[in-house]
Design an enzyme around this catalytic site. Structure first.
Site, PDB file in Angstrom:
ATOM      1  N   ASP A   5       1.367   2.265  -1.576  1.00 27.12           N
ATOM      2  CA  ASP A   5       2.086   3.098  -2.549  1.00 27.12           C
ATOM      3  C   ASP A   5       1.649   4.542  -2.463  1.00 27.12           C
ATOM      4  O   ASP A   5       2.293   5.428  -2.994  1.00 27.12           O
ATOM      5  CB  ASP A   5       1.782   2.655  -3.991  1.00 27.12           C
ATOM      6  CG  ASP A   5       2.064   1.199  -4.212  1.00 27.12           C
ATOM      7  OD1 ASP A   5       2.716   0.609  -3.343  1.00 27.12           O
ATOM      8  OD2 ASP A   5       1.625   0.675  -5.249  1.00 27.12           O
ATOM      9  N   ASP A   6       0.493   4.789  -1.874  1.00 28.79           N
ATOM     10  CA  ASP A   6      -0.049   6.138  -1.852  1.00 28.79           C
ATOM     11  C   ASP A   6       0.118   6.833  -0.509  1.00 28.79           C
ATOM     12  O   ASP A   6      -0.317   7.954  -0.343  1.00 28.79           O
ATOM     13  CB  ASP A   6      -1.543   6.109  -2.205  1.00 28.79           C
ATOM     14  CG  ASP A   6      -1.750   5.787  -3.675  1.00 28.79           C
ATOM     15  OD1 ASP A   6      -0.929   6.229  -4.488  1.00 28.79           O
ATOM     16  OD2 ASP A   6      -2.715   5.085  -3.983  1.00 28.79           O
TER      17      ASP A   6
END
Ligand code: ATP
Ligand code: MG
Length: 661
Positions: A529-530
């Site tokens: 997600d990052d």
């Protein structure tokens, strides 16, 4: 940074260590690794001979991890019966090692210590087991443990294992709501706690928190609270007591017989539930079982720390995390190790405490987290150099990507260049180390977890789910089952399949991004997600963070993506400066940090925003809570979600007050 070629990028195993190591060359590692994949039956069968089995297995392994072929199921050592506590304790006592020290306990304050031998541990495990049995706890019952790092914590876990009960350790310090939520999830009849604990200068009234938790709805399964009187932290006369429910450990445990029955359980009998850190969302109740977990935790401990009988080992993790399960309670004890159990914090009474303890016990194998390494590094070298640390042989790290700057400091200042660094990548779900150097065999590269452990077959997938061959980056997945992997999420097999096996069919999905270099080494890039996509370029948050931390003013950094109309996403960096910097610092500091990133990675990685952060929101295990930072960065602070696993919620207010400064 390595990008400008100034620093050494590869470190061979230290010669002395290598000469005596269990695995002492890259070729030997490769030979063993290849065998572990080609012939798992022979590989794991031979390793499993070292344990005690009440009944031997019929089949080593059977699994389906492909949801298109049916429900996910994972089984190891089918048909076998064994017991974790017997293998961790009794086996060694029976082999004549009863006088060996299991725990060198070091309390929060400098003058508090005691030792526990394997025989004493066996006696205590039996006494606790007998008490639990007397309260109706039996095979398959849940027990919630809310204890600080005193020897009674691993002893209680082992007492559960001895009688086939399922322990759920909740980090002592979690709020009453978090504790209640976990109790509601597992419905125990017994909770084990202490009067209180001191962590650094801070007293925590644990029994009071338990009382508050048990006043909340959903906790009525609890009929007994066993309270250890930790009088040096908080004496019993300062603690509220509920007649009929509460009992003092000192009144009911020491009088129990020092022999207790052993429940021989099936290989797949559940051993414990443990919740993930909650860095990315609501914590998941990960369920581990018996035989595969035992073999996985023991084997990784032996090889990754290169453990020998003469070693003194110390892991700073709390048993409230998976690291404390696999590398305090289980892995070391399966190997009959002598270890330090530390109740305090690395910075109390000052930042030299860890190295004083290393000298006091001649610790040779040391294991901690990047967050601790960075904070000790920020405190200054003089706290380290006042100690000798000549006993250190292996230095481990786990929990987050370690930036090369901190890696080098750990290696050079802490280890004096004489110890091997093992950067171990794994998860609550994996139960044991997955990608890690073996200290006598695999040359280390700062910032890389290097190569897979035996039996672990990782792969990197691109966006379309195709395997990336050779150098490249993408999603880190695992292609087959391994002994210590989770078997389900407690009470929610659908969420288990959804989270780990439905993302890419036929693979275990780790949730982390990774890059493979030309030597086949794996570099963890941070959470999927990052991973940031700036104008079509994929940039790992870990890379930008380590570039920032490479600047001498920057103590810690956390980078998150923010949506951008034109570029897709932009880089938003939260930055903590060294020492007692004032916030906001002069404009030159911002410019210098940006220049640093441009130099280390390139202009494409230039942070759009630098948000000053006197401290970062962290979980109780010291991990940066990125989902909170993402919300702050995208101005959605009304949607912070569950922040109950945050160590210090006030950090959020401070961060909001510094926005735009
Ligand atoms: P949640 O799953 O609830 O979000 P969490 O992932 O933080 O919590 P853990 O199981 O404690 O819970 O942490 C595992 C994660 O920690 C890995 O997926 C990875 O992102 C990170 N990690 C652990 N060790 C390393 C390492 N050596 N290098 C890089 N990252 C690591
Ligand atoms: Mg996770």
């Amino acid at each position: 940074m390595s990008a400008n070629g100034e620093y050494q990028t590869s470190y061979d195993p230290p010669k002395d260590l290598q000469a005596q190591a269990h695995v002492n060359s890259l070729d030997e590692y490769k030979r063993m690794y290849d065998q572990s994949l080609k012939d798992p039956e022979a590989f794991w069968g031979k390793i499993a001979e070292d344990f005690y089995w009440k009944k031997k297995w019929d089949v080593i392994e059977k699994h389906n991890i492909d949801t298109s072929k049916g429900p996910v199921s994972i089984e190891w050592f089918l048909g076998a019966q064994t017991n974790l506590a017997y293998n961790a304790v009794d086996r060694h006592v029976e082999a004549g090692m009863g006088d060996r020290v299991a725990f060198f306990w070091e309390g929060n304050d400098v003058d508090q210590s005691r030792t526990v031998t394997y025989k004493q541990l066996q006696d205590q495990v039996c006494q606790v087991a007998n008490f639990l049995l007397s309260k109706g706890v039996k095979k398959g019952s849940d027990v919630t443990i809310y204890l600080p790092m005193i020897p009674e914590l691993p002893a209680t876990m082992l007492a559960c294992a001895r009688i086939g009960a399922v322990h759920s350790v909740v980090f002592a310090g979690f709020s009453a709501e978090s504790l209640a939520g976990r109790i509601e999830d597992s419905r125990p009849s017994v909770v084990v706690t202490t009067s209180g604990v001191k962590r650094g200068a801070k007293p925590i009234e644990l029994k009071k928190i338990v009382d508050e938790a048990l006043a909340l709805p959903g906790t009525d399964s609890v009929t007994t609270v066993l309270v250890y009187d930790h009088s040096i932290a908080l004496p019993r006369n300062k603690v509220a007591f509920t007649e009929g429910r509460d009992v003092w450990w000192q009144d009911v445990v020491p009088g129990q017989p020092t022999e207790a029955p052993i429940e021989w359980v099936d290989a797949e009998h559940p051993s414990f539930k443990l919740y993930t850190s909650g860095s990315t969302g609501k914590p998941k109740g990960v369920l581990h079982t018996t035989a595969g977990y035992m073999v996985g935790a023991a084997t990784t401990f032996k090889y990754v720390f290169d453990h020998r009988a003469s070693d003194v080992y110390w892991c700073t993790a709390d048993c409230g995390w998976i690291t404390g399960h696999s590398y305090v309670t289980y892995g070391p004890l399966f190997n009959a190790a002598s270890q330090v159990v530390f109740e305090g914090v690395p910075t109390y009474p000052d930042a030299g405490r860890c190295w004083d303890i290393v000298d006091k016990y001649n610790v040779s194998l040391f294991y901690t987290a990047p967050t601790a390494i960075r904070s000790l590094m920020a405190a200054g070298d003089e706290f380290v150099t006042r100690s000798k640390r000549s006993s250190l042989r292996v230095l481990g790290t786990v929990g987050e990507p370690i930036n090369p700057e901190a890696w080098r400091w750990y290696n050079e200042v802490v280890g004096g260049g004489r110890a091997a660094i093992v950067d171990t990548w794994w998860q609550t779900e994996t139960g044991a180390h997955m990608i890690t150097p073996l200290p006598g065999a695999i040359p280390a590269k700062p910032g890389s977890a290097t190569l897979p452990f035996f039996g672990v077959e990782p792969a990197i997938l691109d966006e379309s789910g195709k395997e990336v061959e050779g150098p490249g980056q993408g999603y880190l997945v695992v292609k087959r089952s391994w002994p210590s992997m989770l078997r389900t999420i407690a009470g929610d097999h659908a969420r288990f399949e959804q989270t780990y096996f439905n993302v890419y069919k036929g693979y275990y999905f780790t949730g982390d991004g990774a890059r493979r270099d030309e030597d086949g080494y794996i570099w963890i890039l941070g959470r999927v997600d990052d991973v940031i996509n700036v104008s079509g370029h994929r940039i790992g948050t870990a890379e930008v963070e380590s570039a920032l931390v490479g600047h001498h003013l920057c103590a810690e950094a956390a980078v998150v993506p923010v949506e951008h109309a034109i570029k897709g996403q932009v880089i938003y960096a939260f930055v903590t400066l060294y020492g007692d910097a004032t916030y906001p610092p002069p404009e030159e500091t911002r410019k210098a940090l940006i220049a640093q990133v441009r130099k280390a990675i390139g202009p494409i990685a230039t942070p759009d925003v630098i948000h000053w952060a006197p401290s970062l929101p962290k979980t109780r295990s010291g991990k940066i809570m990125r989902r909170i930072l993402r919300k702050i960065a995208s101005r959605e602070e009304d949607q912070l979600g569950d922040i109950s696993t945050l160590a210090d919620p006030s950090v959020v207010e401070t961060l909001l007050s510094l926005r735009g400064k």
